[in-house]
Motif scaffolding. Structure first.
Motif, mmCIF file in Angstrom:
data_model
loop_
_atom_site.group_PDB
_atom_site.id
_atom_site.type_symbol
_atom_site.label_atom_id
_atom_site.label_comp_id
_atom_site.label_asym_id
_atom_site.label_seq_id
_atom_site.Cartn_x
_atom_site.Cartn_y
_atom_site.Cartn_z
ATOM 1 N N LEU A 65 37.261 45.161 -14.003
ATOM 2 C CA LEU A 65 36.491 43.926 -13.801
ATOM 3 C C LEU A 65 35.572 43.649 -14.998
ATOM 4 O O LEU A 65 35.448 42.501 -15.452
ATOM 5 C CB LEU A 65 35.661 44.032 -12.522
ATOM 6 C CG LEU A 65 36.456 44.108 -11.221
ATOM 7 C CD1 LEU A 65 35.531 44.390 -10.041
ATOM 8 C CD2 LEU A 65 37.235 42.825 -10.990
ATOM 9 N N MET A 66 34.928 44.685 -15.515
ATOM 10 C CA MET A 66 34.057 44.496 -16.678
ATOM 11 C C MET A 66 34.881 44.114 -17.901
ATOM 12 O O MET A 66 34.444 43.321 -18.745
ATOM 13 C CB MET A 66 33.248 45.763 -16.943
ATOM 14 C CG MET A 66 32.333 46.186 -15.787
ATOM 15 S SD MET A 66 31.255 44.870 -15.168
ATOM 16 C CE MET A 66 30.177 44.655 -16.588
ATOM 17 N N ALA A 67 36.095 44.682 -17.993
ATOM 18 C CA ALA A 67 36.984 44.310 -19.096
ATOM 19 C C ALA A 67 37.388 42.851 -18.989
ATOM 20 O O ALA A 67 37.564 42.165 -19.999
ATOM 21 C CB ALA A 67 38.220 45.211 -19.095
ATOM 22 N N ARG A 68 37.526 42.355 -17.750
ATOM 23 C CA ARG A 68 37.869 40.951 -17.564
ATOM 24 C C ARG A 68 36.763 40.045 -18.109
ATOM 25 O O ARG A 68 37.023 39.037 -18.761
ATOM 26 C CB ARG A 68 38.096 40.662 -16.083
ATOM 27 C CG ARG A 68 38.758 39.310 -15.810
ATOM 28 C CD ARG A 68 38.838 39.010 -14.334
ATOM 29 N NE ARG A 68 39.510 40.063 -13.580
ATOM 30 C CZ ARG A 68 39.565 40.088 -12.242
ATOM 31 N NH1 ARG A 68 38.979 39.138 -11.541
ATOM 32 N NH2 ARG A 68 40.193 41.068 -11.627
ATOM 33 N N LEU A 69 35.513 40.409 -17.854
ATOM 34 C CA LEU A 69 34.396 39.645 -18.403
ATOM 35 C C LEU A 69 34.404 39.690 -19.929
ATOM 36 O O LEU A 69 34.174 38.679 -20.593
ATOM 37 C CB LEU A 69 33.068 40.203 -17.881
ATOM 38 C CG LEU A 69 32.705 39.883 -16.435
ATOM 39 C CD1 LEU A 69 31.443 40.621 -16.038
ATOM 40 C CD2 LEU A 69 32.528 38.382 -16.243
ATOM 41 N N ALA A 70 34.656 40.880 -20.474
ATOM 42 C CA ALA A 70 34.701 41.012 -21.929
ATOM 43 C C ALA A 70 35.825 40.172 -22.516
ATOM 44 O O ALA A 70 35.688 39.590 -23.603
ATOM 45 C CB ALA A 70 34.878 42.479 -22.314
ATOM 46 N N GLU A 71 36.948 40.081 -21.804
ATOM 47 C CA GLU A 71 38.075 39.283 -22.272
ATOM 48 C C GLU A 71 37.697 37.806 -22.362
ATOM 49 O O GLU A 71 38.051 37.119 -23.321
ATOM 50 C CB GLU A 71 39.262 39.452 -21.323
ATOM 51 C CG GLU A 71 40.475 38.613 -21.702
ATOM 52 C CD GLU A 71 41.559 38.666 -20.642
ATOM 53 O OE1 GLU A 71 42.561 37.950 -20.782
ATOM 54 O OE2 GLU A 71 41.386 39.413 -19.662
ATOM 55 N N VAL A 72 36.966 37.327 -21.351
ATOM 56 C CA VAL A 72 36.518 35.937 -21.375
ATOM 57 C C VAL A 72 35.586 35.705 -22.562
ATOM 58 O O VAL A 72 35.673 34.696 -23.257
ATOM 59 C CB VAL A 72 35.812 35.570 -20.056
ATOM 60 C CG1 VAL A 72 35.188 34.176 -20.142
ATOM 61 C CG2 VAL A 72 36.801 35.620 -18.903
ATOM 62 N N GLY A 73 34.677 36.666 -22.809
ATOM 63 C CA GLY A 73 33.778 36.544 -23.941
ATOM 64 C C GLY A 73 34.510 36.526 -25.271
ATOM 65 O O GLY A 73 34.178 35.749 -26.167
ATOM 66 N N ALA A 74 35.528 37.393 -25.387
ATOM 67 C CA ALA A 74 36.307 37.430 -26.621
ATOM 68 C C ALA A 74 37.079 36.134 -26.817
ATOM 69 O O ALA A 74 37.194 35.616 -27.930
ATOM 70 C CB ALA A 74 37.272 38.617 -26.594
ATOM 71 N N HIS A 75 37.610 35.592 -25.717
ATOM 72 C CA HIS A 75 38.343 34.326 -25.809
ATOM 73 C C HIS A 75 37.401 33.212 -26.249
ATOM 74 O O HIS A 75 37.765 32.365 -27.068
ATOM 75 C CB HIS A 75 38.953 33.987 -24.454
ATOM 76 C CG HIS A 75 39.723 32.701 -24.443
ATOM 77 N ND1 HIS A 75 39.122 31.489 -24.211
ATOM 78 C CD2 HIS A 75 41.036 32.448 -24.652
ATOM 79 C CE1 HIS A 75 40.046 30.534 -24.273
ATOM 80 N NE2 HIS A 75 41.200 31.087 -24.536
ATOM 81 N N ARG A 76 36.185 33.207 -25.702
ATOM 82 C CA ARG A 76 35.209 32.187 -26.081
ATOM 83 C C ARG A 76 34.863 32.305 -27.557
ATOM 84 O O ARG A 76 34.737 31.298 -28.268
ATOM 85 C CB ARG A 76 33.951 32.342 -25.225
ATOM 86 C CG ARG A 76 32.826 31.366 -25.571
ATOM 87 C CD ARG A 76 33.269 29.920 -25.412
ATOM 88 N NE ARG A 76 32.180 29.020 -25.663
ATOM 89 C CZ ARG A 76 31.390 28.517 -24.712
ATOM 90 N NH1 ARG A 76 31.596 28.852 -23.443
ATOM 91 N NH2 ARG A 76 30.417 27.703 -25.014
ATOM 92 N N ALA A 77 34.686 33.551 -28.041
ATOM 93 C CA ALA A 77 34.354 33.750 -29.448
ATOM 94 C C ALA A 77 35.473 33.251 -30.345
ATOM 95 O O ALA A 77 35.225 32.631 -31.387
ATOM 96 C CB ALA A 77 34.083 35.238 -29.711
#
Length: 200
Positions: free
Chosen positions: A138-150
């Protein structure tokens, strides 16, 4: 204990097939193409739900275990993790915190302010350990969204770089630039370089 959490969260705490995260009363759809979080779950095709209720509670529990926080701090922390791309609404977070407290996984920390700051309990720590693999996902999912935004935020720069490279290659291959024009192009590029270096 987990059955209680699982039951109120809808249809489970894990991702389902078909590219959509499992449904639940606190579910959110995330549109990776448009950067559009929809907390009511309505929307067109191609969207994935960010969390169901059980998943959100695990995320909140993990973040409270890292540091005692109140609801607003949790919302802002998730928003920061995703680079501003996603933030759960108070209508999602506060009921989840209430349930975590009822399950004795978190406890209210004494405070002089009106805001309730929560700390993890021993039962909460044990629950996180029991579901460590799912919490990590789940935390990796949040990080994935952040990376996509970046990546999305840098897209205009990459597009401009490609345009500059293309136009320069075309003009050089055409070999139709005069000596004065060549110096002018070089000066334009140098000027842009200087301006970029001064940006903050």
């Amino acid at each position: 204990m987990f059955a209680h959490m699982h039951g109120r969260g809808g249809r489970g705490c894990g991702p389902r097939g078909g590219g959509e995260w499992s449904r639940g009363p606190f579910a959110v759809r995330w549109d990776f193409g448009r950067g559009d979080p929809r907390e009511d779950g309505r929307g067109g095709g191609g969207r994935r739900r960010m969390f169901d209720g059980g998943e959100l509670r695990l995320v909140l529990l993990r973040m409270i275990a890292d540091e005692p926080r109140h609801g607003y701090e949790l919302i802002k922390a998730i928003e920061e993790l995703t680079g501003g791309a996603y933030a759960p609404s108070p209508g999602m977070v506060y009921p989840a915190l209430t349930m975590l407290a009822e399950m004795e996984l978190i406890a209210e920390q004494p405070s002089e302010t009106a805001r309730k700051r929560f700390v993890v309990t021993g039962a909460g720590t044990a629950h996180l350990a029991e579901h460590a693999e799912q919490v990590a996902a789940l935390m990796a999912r949040l990080a994935e969204v952040g990376a996509h935004r970046a990546r999305s935020d840098r897209a205009p720069i990459r597009r401009a770089m490609r345009n500059l490279r293309t136009v320069l290659q075309n003009r050089l291959e055409a070999d139709d630039l005069s000596e004065d024009a060549s110096h002018a192009v070089a000066e334009l590029i140098d000027e842009v370089v200087r301006k970029i270096e001064r940006l903050k």
